[in-house]
Design an enzyme around this catalytic site. Structure first.
Site, PDB file in Angstrom:
ATOM      1  N   LYS A  13       1.249   2.915   0.543  1.00 35.70           N
ATOM      2  CA  LYS A  13       1.958   1.729   1.050  1.00 35.70           C
ATOM      3  C   LYS A  13       3.314   1.567   0.372  1.00 35.70           C
ATOM      4  O   LYS A  13       4.320   1.340   1.030  1.00 35.70           O
ATOM      5  CB  LYS A  13       1.152   0.437   0.784  1.00 35.70           C
ATOM      6  CG  LYS A  13      -0.155   0.320   1.515  1.00 35.70           C
ATOM      7  CD  LYS A  13      -0.770  -1.080   1.337  1.00 35.70           C
ATOM      8  CE  LYS A  13      -1.050  -1.456  -0.102  1.00 35.70           C
ATOM      9  NZ  LYS A  13      -2.091  -0.657  -0.754  1.00 35.70           N
ATOM     10  N   ARG A 127      -1.265   9.939 -10.568  1.00 37.75           N
ATOM     11  CA  ARG A 127      -0.173   8.967 -10.773  1.00 37.75           C
ATOM     12  C   ARG A 127      -0.218   8.452 -12.211  1.00 37.75           C
ATOM     13  O   ARG A 127       0.822   8.294 -12.848  1.00 37.75           O
ATOM     14  CB  ARG A 127      -0.331   7.813  -9.776  1.00 37.75           C
ATOM     15  CG  ARG A 127       0.756   6.768  -9.867  1.00 37.75           C
ATOM     16  CD  ARG A 127       0.821   5.922  -8.607  1.00 37.75           C
ATOM     17  NE  ARG A 127      -0.092   4.800  -8.646  1.00 37.75           N
ATOM     18  CZ  ARG A 127      -0.323   3.971  -7.639  1.00 37.75           C
ATOM     19  NH1 ARG A 127       0.293   4.150  -6.483  1.00 37.75           N
ATOM     20  NH2 ARG A 127      -1.146   2.975  -7.747  1.00 37.75           N
TER      21      ARG A 127
END
Ligand code: AMP
Length: 190
Positions: A13, A127
């Protein structure tokens, strides 16, 4: 243009929002970014939110609805905005409908970025490694918690917006440019 990006943590997103900001020249309104800024600045809101965000739970509907409503009144939102990470509950979606009504605005589309939970766990672990632990909520246990919270509290928004004729779903497992192209195609049809 007023868009909502919906999808589980790690679905992309934020990445897609940043691309769409440039393409459509409208700001990204990320409640996660706003909460992290408040936490870093140790504001009263940040102090209240820190433990909740760190363990992967949701901050109260009233708090996030309030900060989003204020943010929408800033001049840079006059042409529209991309909501990233809000709404996350049915109560927030209803609050959003009411705040837009009050402001005389409406949503153009809600884009669902669909993603496979197993792949998301991998992505978030990577990440966390890349960012050197910059986000306290980027670790496997908290991610699993955030995925559970998504399934229970946020996934019902898919039907909520489908029933209102606003939902467009795209495959978030495709390459970043392909996801962007699918989102733009969905927006053009809305
Ligand atoms: P995000 O960056 O969107 O993944 O959000 C990070 C964290 O901020 C979430 O796990 C929640 O703890 C909190 N948060 C962000 N947006 C919301 C929201 N709309 N409602 C409640 N909590 C939120």
């Amino acid at each position: 243009m007023r868009l909502v990006l919906l999808g589980p943590p790690g679905a992309g997103k934020g990445t897609q929002a940043q691309i769409l900001v440039k393409a459509y020249d409208i700001p990204q309104l990320s409640t996660g970014d706003m909460l992290r800024a408040a936490i870093a600045a140790k504001t009263p809101l940040g102090l209240e939110a820190k433990a909740i965000v760190d363990r992967g739970d949701l901050v109260s509907d009233d708090i996030v609805s309030g900060i989003i409503s204020e943010r929408m009144d800033q001049p840079d939102c006059a042409k529209g905005f991309i909501l990233d990470g809000f709404p996350r509950t049915i109560a927030q979606a209803e609050a959003l409908t009411h705040m837009l009504d009050r402001k005389g605005l409406h949503l153009d589309a809600v884009i669902e970025i669909k993603a496979d939970p197993d792949v998301l766990v991998e992505r978030i672990i990577n990440r966390a490694k890349e960012s050197g632990g910059a986000r306290a909520d980027d670790n496997e246990d908290v991610l699993r918690k955030r995925l559970d919270v998504y399934t229970q509290q946020t996934a019902p928004l898919v039907n909520f917006y489908a029933e209102r004729g606003l939902l467009k779903s795209v495959d978030g497992m495709a390459a970043i440019e392909e996801v962007t192209a699918a989102i733009k195609a969905a927006i053009d049809k809305s």
